[in-house]
Scaffold this motif. Sequence first.
Motif, PDB file in Angstrom:
ATOM      1  N   HIS A 114      52.951  35.428 -16.444  1.00 31.36           N
ATOM      2  CA  HIS A 114      54.213  35.236 -15.741  1.00 31.36           C
ATOM      3  C   HIS A 114      54.412  33.778 -15.270  1.00 31.36           C
ATOM      4  CE1 HIS A 114      57.351  36.480 -12.788  1.00 31.36           C
ATOM      5  NE2 HIS A 114      56.725  35.673 -11.954  1.00 31.36           N
ATOM      6  N   SER A 137      57.787  29.407  -6.658  1.00 39.23           N
ATOM      7  CA  SER A 137      58.290  30.775  -6.692  1.00 39.23           C
ATOM      8  C   SER A 137      57.957  31.484  -5.395  1.00 39.23           C
ATOM      9  CB  SER A 137      57.718  31.506  -7.908  1.00 39.23           C
ATOM     10  OG  SER A 137      56.318  31.568  -7.807  1.00 39.23           O
ATOM     11  N   ASN A 140      53.883  31.977  -5.368  1.00 41.82           N
ATOM     12  CA  ASN A 140      53.093  30.860  -5.885  1.00 41.82           C
ATOM     13  C   ASN A 140      53.729  29.516  -5.565  1.00 41.82           C
ATOM     14  OD1 ASN A 140      50.852  32.026  -7.855  1.00 41.82           O
ATOM     15  ND2 ASN A 140      52.692  33.281  -8.094  1.00 41.82           N
ATOM     16  N   ASP A 167      60.268  33.240   3.560  1.00 41.24           N
ATOM     17  CA  ASP A 167      60.674  34.617   3.885  1.00 41.24           C
ATOM     18  C   ASP A 167      60.015  35.118   5.174  1.00 41.24           C
ATOM     19  OD1 ASP A 167      62.181  34.620   1.553  1.00 41.24           O
ATOM     20  OD2 ASP A 167      60.650  35.625   0.362  1.00 41.24           O
ATOM     21  N   GLU A 184      68.761  27.995   3.270  1.00 44.02           N
ATOM     22  CA  GLU A 184      69.525  26.927   2.619  1.00 44.02           C
ATOM     23  C   GLU A 184      70.912  26.802   3.238  1.00 44.02           C
ATOM     24  OE1 GLU A 184      69.998  27.207  -1.683  1.00 44.02           O
ATOM     25  OE2 GLU A 184      70.644  25.107  -1.722  1.00 44.02           O
ATOM     26  N   GLY A 259      61.767  31.043  -8.418  1.00 46.52           N
ATOM     27  CA  GLY A 259      62.968  31.409  -7.659  1.00 46.52           C
ATOM     28  C   GLY A 259      63.408  30.390  -6.621  1.00 46.52           C
ATOM     29  N   ASP A 291      62.666  35.561 -11.100  1.00 46.35           N
ATOM     30  CA  ASP A 291      61.953  36.422 -12.036  1.00 46.35           C
ATOM     31  C   ASP A 291      62.944  37.066 -13.001  1.00 46.35           C
ATOM     32  OD1 ASP A 291      59.673  35.769 -10.701  1.00 46.35           O
ATOM     33  OD2 ASP A 291      59.300  37.757  -9.864  1.00 46.35           O
TER      34      ASP A 291
HETATM   35  P1  ATP Z   1      56.266  34.937  -8.427  1.00 43.34           P
HETATM   36  O1  ATP Z   1      57.080  34.439  -9.570  1.00 43.34           O
HETATM   37  O2  ATP Z   1      55.356  33.937  -7.840  1.00 43.34           O
HETATM   38  O3  ATP Z   1      55.594  36.250  -8.722  1.00 43.34           O
HETATM   39  P2  ATP Z   1      58.416  36.218  -6.925  1.00 43.34           P
HETATM   40  O4  ATP Z   1      58.179  37.388  -7.790  1.00 43.34           O
HETATM   41  O5  ATP Z   1      58.469  36.476  -5.466  1.00 43.34           O
HETATM   42  O6  ATP Z   1      57.324  35.153  -7.241  1.00 43.34           O
HETATM   43  P3  ATP Z   1      60.789  34.525  -7.678  1.00 43.34           P
HETATM   44  O7  ATP Z   1      61.969  35.224  -8.224  1.00 43.34           O
HETATM   45  O8  ATP Z   1      60.206  33.448  -8.505  1.00 43.34           O
HETATM   46  O9  ATP Z   1      59.788  35.655  -7.328  1.00 43.34           O
HETATM   47  O10 ATP Z   1      61.162  33.893  -6.259  1.00 43.34           O
HETATM   48  C1  ATP Z   1      61.669  34.632  -5.188  1.00 43.34           C
HETATM   49  C2  ATP Z   1      61.669  33.734  -3.972  1.00 43.34           C
HETATM   50  O11 ATP Z   1      62.670  32.719  -4.114  1.00 43.34           O
HETATM   51  C3  ATP Z   1      61.938  34.440  -2.665  1.00 43.34           C
HETATM   52  O12 ATP Z   1      60.897  34.117  -1.779  1.00 43.34           O
HETATM   53  C4  ATP Z   1      63.263  33.827  -2.193  1.00 43.34           C
HETATM   54  O13 ATP Z   1      63.362  33.684  -0.780  1.00 43.34           O
HETATM   55  C5  ATP Z   1      63.242  32.471  -2.858  1.00 43.34           C
HETATM   56  N1  ATP Z   1      64.573  31.902  -3.029  1.00 43.34           N
HETATM   57  C6  ATP Z   1      65.628  32.435  -3.690  1.00 43.34           C
HETATM   58  N2  ATP Z   1      66.708  31.635  -3.578  1.00 43.34           N
HETATM   59  C7  ATP Z   1      66.338  30.562  -2.836  1.00 43.34           C
HETATM   60  C8  ATP Z   1      67.002  29.399  -2.342  1.00 43.34           C
HETATM   61  N3  ATP Z   1      68.273  29.162  -2.617  1.00 43.34           N
HETATM   62  N4  ATP Z   1      66.273  28.531  -1.598  1.00 43.34           N
HETATM   63  C9  ATP Z   1      64.978  28.752  -1.308  1.00 43.34           C
HETATM   64  N5  ATP Z   1      64.314  29.833  -1.730  1.00 43.34           N
HETATM   65  C10 ATP Z   1      64.974  30.733  -2.482  1.00 43.34           C
END
Ligand code: ATP
Length: 336
Positions: A114, A137, A140, A167, A184, A259, A291
């Motif tokens: 991933h 993300s 990570n 979060d 944001e 994300g 994701d």
């Molecule tokens: P990983 O890919 O590490 O498994 P994940 O599954 O949590 O992570 P992602 O979709 O990559 O998922 O990221 C989700 C994160 O992105 C959440 O913590 C969310 O708060 C953050 N996020 C989304 N939009 C924004 C934004 N505009 N500014 C800052 N953070 C954001």
Amino acid sequence: TRVLGIEGTAWAASAAVYDAATDEVVIESDAYQPESGGIHPREAAEHMHDAIPQVVETALEQARETHDGPEDEPPVDCIAFSRGPGLGPCLRIVGTAARALSQSLDVPLVGVNHMVAHLEIGRHTSGFSSPVCLNASGANAHLLAYRNGRYRVLGETMDTGVGNAIDKFTRHVGWSHPGGPKVEAAAEDGEYIDLPYVVKGMDFSFSGIMSAAKQRYDDGIPVEDVCFSLQENIFGMLTEVSERALSLTGSDQLVLGGGVGQNARLREMLEEMCAQRGASFHAPEPRFLRDNAGMIAVLGAKMYDAGDTLALEESRVDPDFRPDQVPVSWRADESD
Ligand code: ATP
């Protein structure tokens, strides 16, 4: 090459069809939205269980409709799925769906990391040859660069992922998940207050800054100011280490993944840093940052073309799958 990709490491139950001939990616996602608090692993798995069959069915219909070969031929060449890292119960549901589909369509399985997919989608959409990648993300935060057949981790968080850190603060404030977009928006009206900034060599830490942010909020500092300063410091840390990674590797290309990469202030800081040192910067469109199964399908196609498929009996998922464990088969012809 045509691929059906399935993603489900945490909150996004997602399936996609990628056609390498046209470079078209169609993504179908169903997001888990916690009623309160952050992501509950058991609820996330229940959502995955309920949502995966539907998104996969929709993607499969799409694959059948766009397939112009003979009726009895499978509509895709392989099934690619996210093997990890992620929540074990979610990953197992995705693994089971991928195996079932691979058997029923009689096409090979491709197991995708991933985090490497978050990186490769940026390399794909930018066309950059050998970029440094900042993965920002939820779970990570790290910098990766290719060397000698592997993506090496040049720097990473010493505690939580960057999105999860943000979060946690918004949960404290009482805002609903996900918190990133709310921080944001609030930051637009904020002014700078002092918060910790922790970079150690190529690694960074978010725990001190998050506790301080909660404390400042409890002390009555306007939440807009805390949000503004959180963004400045956290993204400043990521930008500083990204710059050092460019300097260390000698690369003049940076791509952003994950994300948190949807955040305009983070992109602005990285863009400015790159412009100052004459490097190119690229962030994929939002649907590829959060994701999504599109990135799984796109990397799945490259792996399939390199002959990098999985036997059914070797296809178990790995919640702790690190990006530097992956032999980068699809770049095997590169010299360094
Ligand atoms: P990983 O890919 O590490 O498994 P994940 O599954 O949590 O992570 P992602 O979709 O990559 O998922 O990221 C989700 C994160 O992105 C959440 O913590 C969310 O708060 C953050 N996020 C989304 N939009 C924004 C934004 N505009 N500014 C800052 N953070 C954001």
